[in-house]
Write a protein that holds these residues in place. Sequence first.
Motif, PDB file in Angstrom:
ATOM      1  N   GLN A 202      33.914  21.315  47.450  1.00 14.95           N
ATOM      2  CA  GLN A 202      33.251  20.671  46.303  1.00 14.95           C
ATOM      3  C   GLN A 202      32.889  21.682  45.224  1.00 14.95           C
ATOM      4  N   LEU A 203      32.525  22.908  45.643  1.00 12.99           N
ATOM      5  CA  LEU A 203      32.174  23.951  44.676  1.00 12.99           C
ATOM      6  C   LEU A 203      33.429  24.620  44.119  1.00 12.99           C
ATOM      7  N   LEU A 204      34.389  24.869  44.995  1.00 11.96           N
ATOM      8  CA  LEU A 204      35.627  25.517  44.572  1.00 11.96           C
ATOM      9  C   LEU A 204      36.339  24.689  43.508  1.00 11.96           C
ATOM     10  N   ASP A 205      36.317  23.370  43.669  1.00 11.31           N
ATOM     11  CA  ASP A 205      36.974  22.461  42.730  1.00 11.31           C
ATOM     12  C   ASP A 205      36.401  22.570  41.320  1.00 11.31           C
ATOM     13  N   ARG A 206      35.139  23.001  41.223  1.00  5.49           N
ATOM     14  CA  ARG A 206      34.494  23.036  39.907  1.00  5.49           C
ATOM     15  C   ARG A 206      34.842  24.284  39.102  1.00  5.49           C
ATOM     16  N   PHE A 207      35.453  25.275  39.746  1.00  2.63           N
ATOM     17  CA  PHE A 207      35.990  26.409  38.986  1.00  2.63           C
ATOM     18  C   PHE A 207      37.275  25.950  38.301  1.00  2.63           C
ATOM     19  N   GLY A 208      37.413  26.265  37.038  1.00  2.00           N
ATOM     20  CA  GLY A 208      38.588  25.816  36.297  1.00  2.00           C
ATOM     21  C   GLY A 208      39.892  26.342  36.867  1.00  2.00           C
ATOM     22  N   MET A 209      39.936  27.651  37.144  1.00  2.00           N
ATOM     23  CA  MET A 209      41.177  28.269  37.599  1.00  2.00           C
ATOM     24  C   MET A 209      40.919  29.111  38.848  1.00  2.00           C
ATOM     25  N   HIS A 210      41.985  29.354  39.594  1.00  2.00           N
ATOM     26  CA  HIS A 210      41.872  30.111  40.845  1.00  2.00           C
ATOM     27  C   HIS A 210      43.013  31.128  40.893  1.00  2.00           C
ATOM     28  N   ALA A 211      42.644  32.387  40.788  1.00  2.00           N
ATOM     29  CA  ALA A 211      43.651  33.457  40.817  1.00  2.00           C
ATOM     30  C   ALA A 211      43.609  34.165  42.163  1.00  2.00           C
ATOM     31  N   GLU A 212      44.785  34.437  42.712  1.00  2.00           N
ATOM     32  CA  GLU A 212      44.872  35.194  43.959  1.00  2.00           C
ATOM     33  C   GLU A 212      45.391  36.595  43.651  1.00  2.00           C
ATOM     34  N   ILE A 213      44.741  37.585  44.206  1.00  2.00           N
ATOM     35  CA  ILE A 213      45.187  38.961  43.973  1.00  2.00           C
ATOM     36  C   ILE A 213      45.400  39.655  45.305  1.00  2.00           C
ATOM     37  N   ARG A 214      46.382  40.501  45.324  1.00  2.00           N
ATOM     38  CA  ARG A 214      46.746  41.214  46.546  1.00  2.00           C
ATOM     39  C   ARG A 214      46.861  42.706  46.247  1.00  2.00           C
ATOM     40  N   THR A 215      46.661  43.516  47.262  1.00  2.00           N
ATOM     41  CA  THR A 215      46.879  44.958  47.121  1.00  2.00           C
ATOM     42  C   THR A 215      48.348  45.209  46.781  1.00  2.00           C
ATOM     43  N   VAL A 216      48.572  46.039  45.778  1.00  2.00           N
ATOM     44  CA  VAL A 216      49.947  46.364  45.367  1.00  2.00           C
ATOM     45  C   VAL A 216      50.666  47.075  46.512  1.00  2.00           C
ATOM     46  N   LYS A 217      51.853  46.587  46.859  1.00  2.00           N
ATOM     47  CA  LYS A 217      52.618  47.171  47.975  1.00  2.00           C
ATOM     48  C   LYS A 217      53.650  48.206  47.512  1.00  2.00           C
ATOM     49  N   ASP A 218      54.154  48.045  46.294  1.00  2.00           N
ATOM     50  CA  ASP A 218      55.194  48.936  45.771  1.00  2.00           C
ATOM     51  C   ASP A 218      54.640  50.362  45.623  1.00  2.00           C
ATOM     52  N   PRO A 219      55.187  51.333  46.364  1.00  2.00           N
ATOM     53  CA  PRO A 219      54.647  52.705  46.307  1.00  2.00           C
ATOM     54  C   PRO A 219      54.622  53.295  44.900  1.00  2.00           C
ATOM     55  N   SER A 220      55.682  53.031  44.101  1.00  2.00           N
ATOM     56  CA  SER A 220      55.720  53.621  42.753  1.00  2.00           C
ATOM     57  C   SER A 220      54.619  53.040  41.872  1.00  2.00           C
ATOM     58  N   LEU A 221      54.330  51.740  42.030  1.00  2.00           N
ATOM     59  CA  LEU A 221      53.246  51.134  41.261  1.00  2.00           C
ATOM     60  C   LEU A 221      51.890  51.669  41.709  1.00  2.00           C
ATOM     61  N   ARG A 222      51.750  51.873  43.013  1.00  2.00           N
ATOM     62  CA  ARG A 222      50.489  52.424  43.528  1.00  2.00           C
ATOM     63  C   ARG A 222      50.244  53.818  42.953  1.00  2.00           C
ATOM     64  N   VAL A 223      51.311  54.618  42.891  1.00  2.00           N
ATOM     65  CA  VAL A 223      51.199  55.969  42.321  1.00  2.00           C
ATOM     66  C   VAL A 223      50.794  55.876  40.851  1.00  2.00           C
ATOM     67  N   GLU A 224      51.430  54.942  40.118  1.00  2.00           N
ATOM     68  CA  GLU A 224      51.113  54.778  38.690  1.00  2.00           C
ATOM     69  C   GLU A 224      49.639  54.411  38.496  1.00  2.00           C
ATOM     70  N   ILE A 225      49.115  53.502  39.335  1.00  2.00           N
ATOM     71  CA  ILE A 225      47.722  53.078  39.229  1.00  2.00           C
ATOM     72  C   ILE A 225      46.781  54.253  39.502  1.00  2.00           C
ATOM     73  N   VAL A 226      47.081  55.008  40.556  1.00  2.00           N
ATOM     74  CA  VAL A 226      46.236  56.162  40.908  1.00  2.00           C
ATOM     75  C   VAL A 226      46.260  57.210  39.800  1.00  2.00           C
ATOM     76  N   GLU A 227      47.443  57.474  39.253  1.00  2.00           N
ATOM     77  CA  GLU A 227      47.565  58.479  38.180  1.00  2.00           C
ATOM     78  C   GLU A 227      46.790  58.050  36.940  1.00  2.00           C
ATOM     79  N   GLN A 228      46.900  56.763  36.583  1.00  2.00           N
ATOM     80  CA  GLN A 228      46.178  56.282  35.400  1.00  2.00           C
ATOM     81  C   GLN A 228      44.671  56.415  35.589  1.00  2.00           C
TER      82      GLN A 228
END
Length: 353
Positions: A202-228
């Motif tokens: 009942q509460l979840l329904d009242r949020f307009g949108m629902h985004a799911e996020i996951r830990t990045v698995k791609d090693p090159s992207l992980r390196v890019e995030i850490v470097e930034q």
Amino acid sequence: MTATALTRRPVFPFTAIVGQEEMKLSLLLNVIDPKIGGVMIMGDRGTGKSTTIRALADLLPAIEVVANDPFNSSPTDADLMSDEVKLAIAAGQELPIISQKVTMVDLPLGATEDRVCGTIDIEKALGEGIKAFEPGLLAKANRGILYVDEVNLLDDHLVDVLLDSAASGWNTVEREGISIRHPARFVLVGSGNPEEGELRPQLLDRFGMHAEIRTVKDPSLRVEIVEQRTQFDQDPEGFLSQHRTEQEQLQAQIIAAQARLPHVSLDHELRVQISQVCSLLDVDGLRGDIVTNRAAKAIAALEAHQDVTVDDIRRVIVLCLRHRLRKDPLASIDSGDRVAQVFGEVFGVELAT
């Protein structure tokens, strides 16, 4: 450069955030149209949820507020003014106006209802005959962003209060026959880790949108995030200057989208198809239909479309509907895939998830 700008802590730029496209898009659309009703972000710890939300608040253009007003009252929009400001304007008073950054309020997990909503000093009210009100976090969040981390661990009653205020744009505090209300229009952002429990449907329904996020698995992207992140921590000003042009462009795009939104149209046939998707998915109530319509218009405004396209709907429909589906423990596909499947059947378009 002002003294405020010099003392303000540098914030990681929104345009430099890598990945997590669902979260970023949901946040941008809610800023363009706060009536979408907020975002629930569910996902792993350490995926940059709070960093992204702070980055969004920092990205947004400054707003004009009445100086020394605890509710960040707008000097021009009556719906965003406190009663005191309305009375002052009606009396012809000249009010001082200042420009300030959009506020981001971080709600602590152990916050009480009084801390959130504000309190009325009954002794002062009865003894001196004045409405002595101590504003809470909802007052501070007016015209800004209210972020609740671990919202699934928050007391259900408090979540209800937040959602009521977010939906109505007003906060009402009543005690001993005394009632005070003030504007509380904000973008509500909740986040949580599904391993620590889900919100009640009942509460979840009242949020307009629902985004799911996951830990990045791609090693090159992980390196890019850490470097930034390392670059930003070592030289914040240098890193910010690298992204200043992109930040300014996105800010201008948001301002243009907010101005364009009232003029975006959604064809009747597309509205019927959106409702057909909701019906086939057995979504309770009409909130799913309404939010999908609003989000489709907001993304059209962001992309500078005068008319909503099927592709606009494709990009938002999973975000608007996945959390409104009834959970089936025996289902072989998750709710996002089910939405995508039905969208494809109704619109005749394959929706990649």
